[in-house]
Scaffold this motif. Structure first.
Motif, mmCIF file in Angstrom:
data_model
loop_
_atom_site.group_PDB
_atom_site.id
_atom_site.type_symbol
_atom_site.label_atom_id
_atom_site.label_comp_id
_atom_site.label_asym_id
_atom_site.label_seq_id
_atom_site.Cartn_x
_atom_site.Cartn_y
_atom_site.Cartn_z
ATOM 1 N N MET A 161 0.810 -1.195 0.000
ATOM 2 C CA MET A 161 0.000 0.000 0.000
ATOM 3 C C MET A 161 0.856 1.264 0.000
ATOM 4 S SD MET A 161 -3.006 -1.119 -0.172
ATOM 5 C CE MET A 161 -3.912 0.382 0.152
ATOM 6 N N GLU A 162 2.086 1.187 0.473
ATOM 7 C CA GLU A 162 2.943 2.362 0.604
ATOM 8 C C GLU A 162 4.131 2.262 -0.350
ATOM 9 O OE1 GLU A 162 5.641 4.658 3.997
ATOM 10 O OE2 GLU A 162 4.428 2.889 4.501
ATOM 11 N N MET A 163 4.271 3.291 -1.205
ATOM 12 C CA MET A 163 5.383 3.270 -2.137
ATOM 13 C C MET A 163 6.682 3.630 -1.406
ATOM 14 S SD MET A 163 5.938 5.229 -5.775
ATOM 15 C CE MET A 163 6.762 6.664 -5.081
ATOM 16 N N LEU A 164 7.701 2.803 -1.600
ATOM 17 C CA LEU A 164 8.966 3.010 -0.913
ATOM 18 C C LEU A 164 9.860 3.954 -1.702
ATOM 19 C CD1 LEU A 164 10.722 2.115 1.515
ATOM 20 C CD2 LEU A 164 11.632 0.310 0.053
ATOM 21 N N GLU A 165 9.957 3.731 -3.034
ATOM 22 C CA GLU A 165 10.810 4.590 -3.854
ATOM 23 C C GLU A 165 10.446 4.427 -5.320
ATOM 24 O OE1 GLU A 165 14.947 3.440 -4.569
ATOM 25 O OE2 GLU A 165 14.581 1.656 -3.336
ATOM 26 N N LEU A 166 10.948 5.363 -6.124
ATOM 27 C CA LEU A 166 10.794 5.315 -7.565
ATOM 28 C C LEU A 166 12.192 5.202 -8.149
ATOM 29 C CD1 LEU A 166 8.629 5.665 -9.831
ATOM 30 C CD2 LEU A 166 9.280 8.080 -9.887
ATOM 31 N N ARG A 167 12.423 4.178 -8.999
ATOM 32 C CA ARG A 167 13.763 3.989 -9.536
ATOM 33 C C ARG A 167 13.686 3.548 -10.988
ATOM 34 N NH1 ARG A 167 13.981 -1.416 -9.927
ATOM 35 N NH2 ARG A 167 13.460 -2.782 -8.197
ATOM 36 N N ALA A 168 14.842 3.583 -11.649
ATOM 37 C CA ALA A 168 14.909 3.157 -13.046
ATOM 38 C C ALA A 168 14.499 1.694 -13.170
ATOM 39 C CB ALA A 168 16.318 3.371 -13.586
ATOM 40 N N TYR A 169 13.801 1.385 -14.251
ATOM 41 C CA TYR A 169 13.294 0.026 -14.476
ATOM 42 C C TYR A 169 14.442 -0.985 -14.584
ATOM 43 C CZ TYR A 169 11.222 -3.929 -16.974
ATOM 44 O OH TYR A 169 10.820 -5.184 -17.349
ATOM 45 N N GLN A 170 14.251 -2.166 -13.950
ATOM 46 C CA GLN A 170 15.194 -3.273 -14.062
ATOM 47 C C GLN A 170 14.478 -4.458 -14.700
ATOM 48 O OE1 GLN A 170 16.900 -4.055 -10.212
ATOM 49 N NE2 GLN A 170 17.627 -1.945 -9.952
ATOM 50 N N ALA A 171 15.243 -5.314 -15.348
ATOM 51 C CA ALA A 171 14.655 -6.412 -16.130
ATOM 52 C C ALA A 171 13.759 -7.320 -15.298
ATOM 53 C CB ALA A 171 15.774 -7.221 -16.782
ATOM 54 N N SER A 172 14.036 -7.432 -13.993
ATOM 55 C CA SER A 172 13.253 -8.335 -13.149
ATOM 56 C C SER A 172 11.985 -7.695 -12.597
ATOM 57 C CB SER A 172 14.123 -8.811 -11.974
ATOM 58 O OG SER A 172 14.556 -7.703 -11.194
ATOM 59 N N ASP A 173 11.753 -6.398 -12.874
ATOM 60 C CA ASP A 173 10.602 -5.696 -12.310
ATOM 61 C C ASP A 173 9.294 -6.138 -12.953
ATOM 62 O OD1 ASP A 173 12.284 -4.319 -10.673
ATOM 63 O OD2 ASP A 173 12.281 -2.469 -11.858
ATOM 64 N N ASP A 174 8.226 -6.057 -12.163
ATOM 65 C CA ASP A 174 6.886 -6.360 -12.646
ATOM 66 C C ASP A 174 6.415 -5.204 -13.533
ATOM 67 O OD1 ASP A 174 4.130 -6.835 -12.964
ATOM 68 O OD2 ASP A 174 4.025 -7.850 -11.021
ATOM 69 N N LEU A 175 5.977 -5.524 -14.719
ATOM 70 C CA LEU A 175 5.532 -4.493 -15.660
ATOM 71 C C LEU A 175 4.343 -3.697 -15.118
ATOM 72 C CD1 LEU A 175 5.781 -6.416 -19.067
ATOM 73 C CD2 LEU A 175 7.382 -4.722 -18.139
ATOM 74 N N ARG A 176 3.570 -4.313 -14.235
ATOM 75 C CA ARG A 176 2.406 -3.626 -13.674
ATOM 76 C C ARG A 176 2.815 -2.465 -12.783
ATOM 77 N NH1 ARG A 176 -0.423 -8.638 -10.897
ATOM 78 N NH2 ARG A 176 1.788 -8.900 -10.351
ATOM 79 N N HIS A 177 4.076 -2.445 -12.335
ATOM 80 C CA HIS A 177 4.534 -1.412 -11.409
ATOM 81 C C HIS A 177 5.251 -0.264 -12.114
ATOM 82 C CE1 HIS A 177 4.567 -4.639 -7.996
ATOM 83 N NE2 HIS A 177 3.365 -4.346 -8.440
ATOM 84 N N ILE A 178 5.234 -0.258 -13.448
ATOM 85 C CA ILE A 178 5.860 0.843 -14.182
ATOM 86 C C ILE A 178 5.052 2.127 -13.972
ATOM 87 C CG2 ILE A 178 6.385 1.761 -16.481
ATOM 88 C CD1 ILE A 178 7.068 -1.050 -17.368
ATOM 89 N N ASP A 179 5.724 3.218 -13.667
ATOM 90 C CA ASP A 179 5.085 4.526 -13.523
ATOM 91 C C ASP A 179 5.131 5.201 -14.903
ATOM 92 O OD1 ASP A 179 4.571 7.305 -13.064
ATOM 93 O OD2 ASP A 179 4.942 6.946 -10.924
ATOM 94 N N TRP A 180 3.993 5.150 -15.607
ATOM 95 C CA TRP A 180 3.970 5.625 -16.990
ATOM 96 C C TRP A 180 4.071 7.141 -17.078
ATOM 97 C CZ3 TRP A 180 5.151 2.143 -20.317
ATOM 98 C CH2 TRP A 180 4.815 0.800 -20.076
ATOM 99 N N ARG A 181 3.587 7.855 -16.081
ATOM 100 C CA ARG A 181 3.674 9.316 -16.104
ATOM 101 C C ARG A 181 5.128 9.773 -16.051
ATOM 102 N NH1 ARG A 181 -0.982 12.078 -12.287
ATOM 103 N NH2 ARG A 181 -2.799 11.468 -13.524
ATOM 104 N N VAL A 182 5.880 9.201 -15.089
ATOM 105 C CA VAL A 182 7.289 9.559 -14.945
ATOM 106 C C VAL A 182 8.073 9.090 -16.154
ATOM 107 C CG1 VAL A 182 9.367 9.252 -13.540
ATOM 108 C CG2 VAL A 182 7.143 9.520 -12.431
ATOM 109 N N THR A 183 7.717 7.922 -16.662
ATOM 110 C CA THR A 183 8.393 7.382 -17.842
ATOM 111 C C THR A 183 8.215 8.317 -19.040
ATOM 112 O OG1 THR A 183 8.111 5.097 -17.087
ATOM 113 C CG2 THR A 183 8.480 5.429 -19.445
ATOM 114 N N ALA A 184 6.987 8.827 -19.230
ATOM 115 C CA ALA A 184 6.709 9.723 -20.356
ATOM 116 C C ALA A 184 7.422 11.059 -20.178
ATOM 117 C CB ALA A 184 5.206 9.938 -20.477
#
Length: 303
Positions: free
Chosen positions: A52-75
């Motif tokens: 429920m609580e976001m710990l941090e925002l970091r650059a995407y890594q290959a092992s990350d769940d695609l559902r957790h991508i922040d599309w706003r920051v990415t754009a």
């Protein structure tokens, strides 16, 4: 000889527990997480879920769940970013340490009680270093201590230092098994439970509680014994237990019988635990607590 394998005294001091932090830090990396299924079909992913609580925002890594991508920051940045949630880094453990008066004994290196408290200390330090949540319950002599709060490392280490004191072999505890009749264990779900004990028996009511614990958690049973006990030459020995000093006469036949009885009982214990889905591992006191901790790491019990 290594101060970890053979400490100067079986009664551990603050300096020794500080040394354990170094060994805990250099255990290595845990294996890839696996999934756990209980007997009732409930499934718990040991790969961390969406908290429920976001710990941090970091650059995407290959092992990350695609559902957790922040599309706003990415754009906005032109670089893929992932949200990392607090729960994703939270590994819940329960450590249960239960020492009988017989554990305050050893023929080489140190006492069984000392090896257990060293291992418990490494687990405590490792949990703190990894940011994991560690609850515990300790039973030794006529004392019991428990906590389900985080941030109590200093209190836990203080209790473990007390557990190593030889005065506890003078008290034969009458408490029930470490996992029985407590709110801490009865409400435990989806945790890795590490049981550290030299005991091999329990009664029917305690068995029911153990089955419930194993039903909702992944349970590891770690037992330590002194194999050299069964290799003593025939003769007269002075032994100490909760009743004090006494003379014991050992023959070759009696030693063979005691050894057979122990391993027969241990085989029954292993079979019973396996039927509950509990992993049992027997270690000799000649093996260091670091090696035992690495076994727990390899099994995913600690991270």
């Amino acid at each position: 000889m290594s101060p970890l394998l053979s400490p100067d005294s079986p009664e551990l001091d603050d300096a020794h527990f500080a040394l354990l932090a170094h060994y805990a830090k250099h255990l290595g990396r845990a294996p890839k997480a696996t999934r756990f299924a209980s007997n009732t079909g409930e499934r718990r992913s040991r790969q961390k879920g969406h908290g429920m609580e976001m710990l941090e925002l970091r650059a995407y890594q290959a092992s990350d769940d695609l559902r957790h991508i922040d599309w706003r920051v990415t754009a906005r940045t032109g670089q893929t970013h992932t949200r990392l949630y607090a729960q994703e880094n939270d590994h819940h453990q329960l450590m249960l340490l239960d020492l009988s008066s017989s554990a305050y004994f050893g023929t080489r290196h140190t006492f069984i009680s000392t090896r257990f408290t060293q291992l418990a200390g490494i687990i405590a330090w490792r949990s703190k270093q990894q940011g994991d949540t560690l609850s515990y319950r300790l039973a030794y002599g006529d004392e019991t201590h428990a906590s389900n709060k985080s941030g109590t490392l200093s209190n836990l280490l203080s209790k473990l230092k007390s557990a190593s004191q030889l005065q506890h072999r003078n008290s034969e505890s009458n408490h029930a098994s470490i996992w029985s009749n407590t709110l801490l264990t009865s409400k435990t779900h989806n945790k890795d439970v590490i049981i550290l004990t030299d005991k091999q028996t329990w009664d029917k009511s305690e068995e029911s509680a153990l089955m419930q614990l194993a039903k909702h958690n992944r349970v590891y049973w770690i037992q330590i014994f002194d194999s050299n006990t069964y290799n003593l030459p025939a003769g007269h020995y002075q032994m100490a237990d909760h009743l004090g000093l006494k003379q014991i006469t050992i023959s070759k036949h009696s030693m063979q019988q005691v050894k057979k009885d122990f391993f027969d009982q241990n085989a029954q214990l292993r079979q019973k635990l396996a039927s509950f889905g509990i992993q049992h591992q027997l270690f000799d006191i000649t093996e260091s607590p670091e090696k035992i901790a690495r076994y727990l790491l390899s099994q995913g019990a600690i991270h």
